[in-house]
Design a protein around this motif. Sequence first.
Motif, PDB file in Angstrom:
ATOM      1  N   GLY A  39      38.650  41.750  22.681  1.00 43.15           N
ATOM      2  CA  GLY A  39      37.717  41.452  23.186  1.00 43.15           C
ATOM      3  C   GLY A  39      37.462  41.796  24.201  1.00 43.15           C
ATOM      4  N   TYR A  40      37.237  43.412  23.746  1.00 44.48           N
ATOM      5  CA  TYR A  40      36.366  44.747  24.785  1.00 44.48           C
ATOM      6  C   TYR A  40      35.388  44.029  25.496  1.00 44.48           C
ATOM      7  CZ  TYR A  40      35.763  49.399  26.348  1.00 44.48           C
ATOM      8  OH  TYR A  40      35.629  51.158  26.365  1.00 44.48           O
ATOM      9  N   ARG A  41      35.246  44.218  26.920  1.00 41.15           N
ATOM     10  CA  ARG A  41      33.869  44.057  27.774  1.00 41.15           C
ATOM     11  C   ARG A  41      32.955  44.828  27.673  1.00 41.15           C
ATOM     12  NH1 ARG A  41      35.412  43.302  33.158  1.00 41.15           N
ATOM     13  NH2 ARG A  41      37.359  44.567  34.043  1.00 41.15           N
ATOM     14  N   TYR A  42      33.231  45.889  27.467  1.00 43.21           N
ATOM     15  CA  TYR A  42      31.998  46.691  27.694  1.00 43.21           C
ATOM     16  C   TYR A  42      30.752  47.011  26.271  1.00 43.21           C
ATOM     17  CZ  TYR A  42      35.127  47.149  32.163  1.00 43.21           C
ATOM     18  OH  TYR A  42      35.987  47.432  32.921  1.00 43.21           O
TER      19      TYR A  42
END
Length: 435
Positions: free
Chosen positions: A156-159
């Motif tokens: 779920g890495y948001r970058y």
Amino acid sequence: MNPRAQQPAPDHIASYYAASSLPQPELPALKGEVLADVCVVGGGFSGLNTALELAERGLSVVLLEAHRIGWGASGRNGGQLIRGVGHGLDQFTNIIGVEGVRQMKLMGLEAVEIVRQRVEHFQIPCDLTWGYCDLANKPRDLEGFAEDAEELRSLGYRYETRLLQANEMHTVVGSTRYVGGLIDMGSGHLHPLNLALGEASAAQRLGVQLFEHSAVTRIDYGPEIKVHAAEGSVRAKTLVLGCNAYLNDLNPELSGKVLPAGSYIIATEPLSEEQAHALLPQNMAVCDQRVALDYYRLSADRRLLFGGACHYSGRDPKDIAAYMRPKMLEVFPQLSAVKIDYQWGGMIGIGANRLPQIGRLKDQPNVYYAQAYSGHGVNATHLAGKLLAEAISGQHSGGFDLFAKVPHITFPGGKHLRSPLLALGMLWHRFKELV
Ligand SMILES: Cc1cc2nc3c(=O)[nH]c(=O)nc-3n(C[C@H](O)[C@H](O)[C@H](O)COP(=O)(O)OP(=O)(O)OC[C@H]3O[C@@H](n4cnc5c(N)ncnc54)[C@H](O)[C@@H]3O)c2cc1C
């Protein structure tokens, strides 16, 4: 060396960071006896962040630093703030389970967020700049990057992350050496000494008592700990050792699990905007994938800070610039006429399994430690500070227990032989890179 280079702040090594640091008022040396809930030894990121987090939780804290705040690796490093902790975390599945490994991977992402919040919350002027790229030396590296990108998505890495092929590399780095890359906009770079100084002053404002020039010479262990320096002592319920590769004989049990390895950096004179843009067009920090890797980035005043190497002999090269400059010119031959203003080195703490060692001593449950970040500690030290403070204040989140569960071996060979043994092992890895 360029005679116009600025002089470093006193008592620091002659790094670019020391020459460009925020004003660093001298702190007192410990004198007489002081009482505290917790005594922290080491004024790098590990010690400072543990102290800060403990003070935020209402504990009284004394921190003792042998030299100046940020004197060790924390004030001398490449300034690369990169996601993740450890290396190959799946190897620990049999100890902490699949979910434990996943939690550790998430903590590796959280570690960068802690730095981001620290800088924002305390308004620390440390030139924090977002954007980082892993550089592939071989097609095999690029396959690994694709797996990394997939894993980041699953966490779920948001970058933004983006794979680059060889023909796109010129958008990141003005060198033809690389066959691809992985951009990560959630990692970046900063002025590490200024981050440490900003954190020290935040800790002070929260009530932490900081002492410089206060090398701890002896520790009396027991239900109450007594920590001795030359002219004073601290009595505390709990002790935290955050000395990493500089721990030496203070606690042989812990220092036996860490191999100090020298890494070296040169800083060029300030480059013109065009020159800097031609080297790193998006102003990202970058690292290649070799065992003795190259890592480099631009400073806020447009110097190239070029780091690399890994020495296990305990001896620094006689002339660091003469040693590092050819490595820089292999990547950027166009810098042959550029002057080197600063050259320096520092000790990285390497652990056998590359996982940061965060835990407490088996026979001394009131003694905690964090060490062995293996050259990837700017983020991980901040996570360690949080986990230690949670454990010490009885606020268990489970993160500390996960790290503490993983055993760490003592390097064979004792104090004098363990570095040569590791050097042999690393030579083997380098040989494998060539075949
Ligand atoms: C050249 C170099 C480049 C690096 N580049 C990067 C990078 O780009 N990105 C990254 O993530 N990581 C990098 N690292 C690693 C990173 O800097 C470290 O992992 C991190 O700073 C460790 O912080 P620390 O507080 O644990 O240790 P340190 O910062 O080394 O602090 C330990 C402190 O303990 C003090 N101490 C030791 N003994 C005593 C005693 N008896 N009494 C009192 N004080 C004592 C020392 O004086 C020292 O200040 C690099 C390291 C080096 C050396």
